[in-house]
Design an enzyme around this catalytic site. Sequence first.
Site, PDB file in Angstrom:
ATOM      1  N   GLY A   1       0.822  -1.452   0.055  1.00 48.87           N
ATOM      2  CA  GLY A   1      -0.025  -0.106  -0.052  1.00 48.87           C
ATOM      3  C   GLY A   1       1.057   1.276  -0.148  1.00 48.87           C
ATOM      4  O   GLY A   1       2.026   1.360  -0.532  1.00 48.87           O
TER       5      GLY A   1
ATOM      6  N   LEU B   1       0.597   3.608  -2.303  1.00 57.12           N
ATOM      7  CA  LEU B   1       1.006   3.758  -3.418  1.00 57.12           C
ATOM      8  C   LEU B   1       1.459   4.972  -3.828  1.00 57.12           C
ATOM      9  O   LEU B   1       1.094   6.060  -3.788  1.00 57.12           O
ATOM     10  CB  LEU B   1      -0.331   3.207  -4.501  1.00 57.12           C
ATOM     11  CG  LEU B   1      -1.125   2.084  -4.163  1.00 57.12           C
ATOM     12  CD1 LEU B   1      -2.182   1.544  -4.993  1.00 57.12           C
ATOM     13  CD2 LEU B   1       0.025   0.782  -4.085  1.00 57.12           C
ATOM     14  N   HIS B   2       2.376   4.719  -5.162  1.00 56.14           N
ATOM     15  CA  HIS B   2       2.984   5.902  -5.649  1.00 56.14           C
ATOM     16  C   HIS B   2       3.169   5.437  -7.022  1.00 56.14           C
ATOM     17  O   HIS B   2       2.855   4.374  -7.483  1.00 56.14           O
ATOM     18  CB  HIS B   2       4.287   6.154  -5.110  1.00 56.14           C
ATOM     19  CG  HIS B   2       5.266   5.214  -4.862  1.00 56.14           C
ATOM     20  ND1 HIS B   2       5.900   4.508  -6.019  1.00 56.14           N
ATOM     21  CD2 HIS B   2       5.744   4.385  -3.893  1.00 56.14           C
ATOM     22  CE1 HIS B   2       6.575   3.683  -5.565  1.00 56.14           C
ATOM     23  NE2 HIS B   2       6.718   3.538  -4.273  1.00 56.14           N
TER      24      HIS B   2
ATOM     25  N   HIS C   1       4.655   2.214  -8.138  1.00 57.66           N
ATOM     26  CA  HIS C   1       3.776   0.966  -7.990  1.00 57.66           C
ATOM     27  C   HIS C   1       2.496   0.811  -9.371  1.00 57.66           C
ATOM     28  O   HIS C   1       2.463  -0.310  -9.817  1.00 57.66           O
ATOM     29  CB  HIS C   1       2.455   1.022  -6.884  1.00 57.66           C
ATOM     30  CG  HIS C   1       3.324   0.625  -5.509  1.00 57.66           C
ATOM     31  ND1 HIS C   1       3.334   1.935  -4.782  1.00 57.66           N
ATOM     32  CD2 HIS C   1       3.826  -0.294  -4.891  1.00 57.66           C
ATOM     33  CE1 HIS C   1       4.133   1.526  -3.480  1.00 57.66           C
ATOM     34  NE2 HIS C   1       4.270   0.094  -3.775  1.00 57.66           N
TER      35      HIS C   1
ATOM     36  N   GLY D   1       9.397  -4.469  -8.697  1.00 53.67           N
ATOM     37  CA  GLY D   1      10.251  -3.323  -9.116  1.00 53.67           C
ATOM     38  C   GLY D   1      11.501  -3.653  -8.989  1.00 53.67           C
ATOM     39  O   GLY D   1      11.790  -4.242  -7.895  1.00 53.67           O
TER      40      GLY D   1
ATOM     41  N   ARG E   1       8.586   5.053   1.654  1.00 56.20           N
ATOM     42  CA  ARG E   1       9.739   5.524   2.767  1.00 56.20           C
ATOM     43  C   ARG E   1      10.132   7.130   2.588  1.00 56.20           C
ATOM     44  O   ARG E   1      10.364   7.674   3.618  1.00 56.20           O
ATOM     45  CB  ARG E   1      10.869   4.907   2.912  1.00 56.20           C
ATOM     46  CG  ARG E   1      10.434   3.357   3.375  1.00 56.20           C
ATOM     47  CD  ARG E   1      11.371   2.448   3.491  1.00 56.20           C
ATOM     48  NE  ARG E   1      11.307   1.132   3.658  1.00 56.20           N
ATOM     49  CZ  ARG E   1      11.018   0.503   4.902  1.00 56.20           C
ATOM     50  NH1 ARG E   1      11.405   1.034   6.146  1.00 56.20           N
ATOM     51  NH2 ARG E   1      10.797  -0.701   4.858  1.00 56.20           N
TER      52      ARG E   1
END
Length: 289
Positions: free
Chosen positions: A31, A33-34, A37, A146, A186
């Site tokens: 979760g 998300l950016h 993702h 990723g 992060r």
Amino acid sequence: MEIVHTIHEIRDRVKQIKLQDRKVGFVPTMGYLHRGHLSLVEISKKLSQFQVMSIFVNKMQFNDPKDYANYPTDLKKDSAMAEEVGVDLLFIPDDAEMYKNNLVYVDIDALGQNLCGAPRAGHFRGVLTVVSKLFNIVQPDVSVFGQKDIQQAVCIQKMVNDLNFPIKIVIAPTRREEDGLAMSSRNKHLKKDERANAACIYRGLQKAEAILKAGERSSQAVIHVIEEEIRKGNPGSIDYISVVRYDDLSLAESIDGKSVIAVAAYFGTPRLIDNMIIDFEDGRVRCIY
Ligand code: PAF
């Protein structure tokens, strides 16, 4: 977009899709998300006709309870972003649904011990256990991970090969902010100056690419230029800058086959990771980061 919370529901739904002969793509996430993702879903859409995403903050892969407690969540925003990028089915289980007196784990000895595995004992056991459970629950045809978490991606590929999961694993290029910082959930915890400084990791990788393209093959020399550049960004500490072989992630003294340069450094509280894959094509070096 449909949202389901139980294993029973998602299995039923995926079964119906498979009966229609549609291939299922899967992007597991924790979760918050950016765009990184979302780019995984975009790639998955090219390879399959029905997109499943999971959001589950997997306690088992955190060795620091504070890190787990501070992991950011925003399910409302995540659902909107997932829908917009074309996710068809969002699976959001809770702890009780995923772990009922779990006694069996999936682990990887060799590949999970160095780099991010060294300071985070049990991390890759947690990742591989949850990913294998999710694979068995969702039963996708394709799953996209990723490159930023390269050790994770290589471990998952190895797990899929060794345990014969009938799933194609795709490793997608790292998505970056304008100044080159790798996108990560992060990054939200970086203070303003730390955020500006953190782009030095990317600049370090660029310097490494330049000397590799000029013919340098010594791992020490490459590590040295990256470290010099990262120190300019005033990191709290550098966890590691390592050159490893791509296939087994063992340390490499020289760069003469497919390799990875991996970096982890603290900027304030967040520990940031990044990497570059080095490959050779017709004797010419190719850097992917
Ligand atoms: O990369 C992540 O977000 C997690 O490690 C994953 C693959 C979703 C497993 O919890």
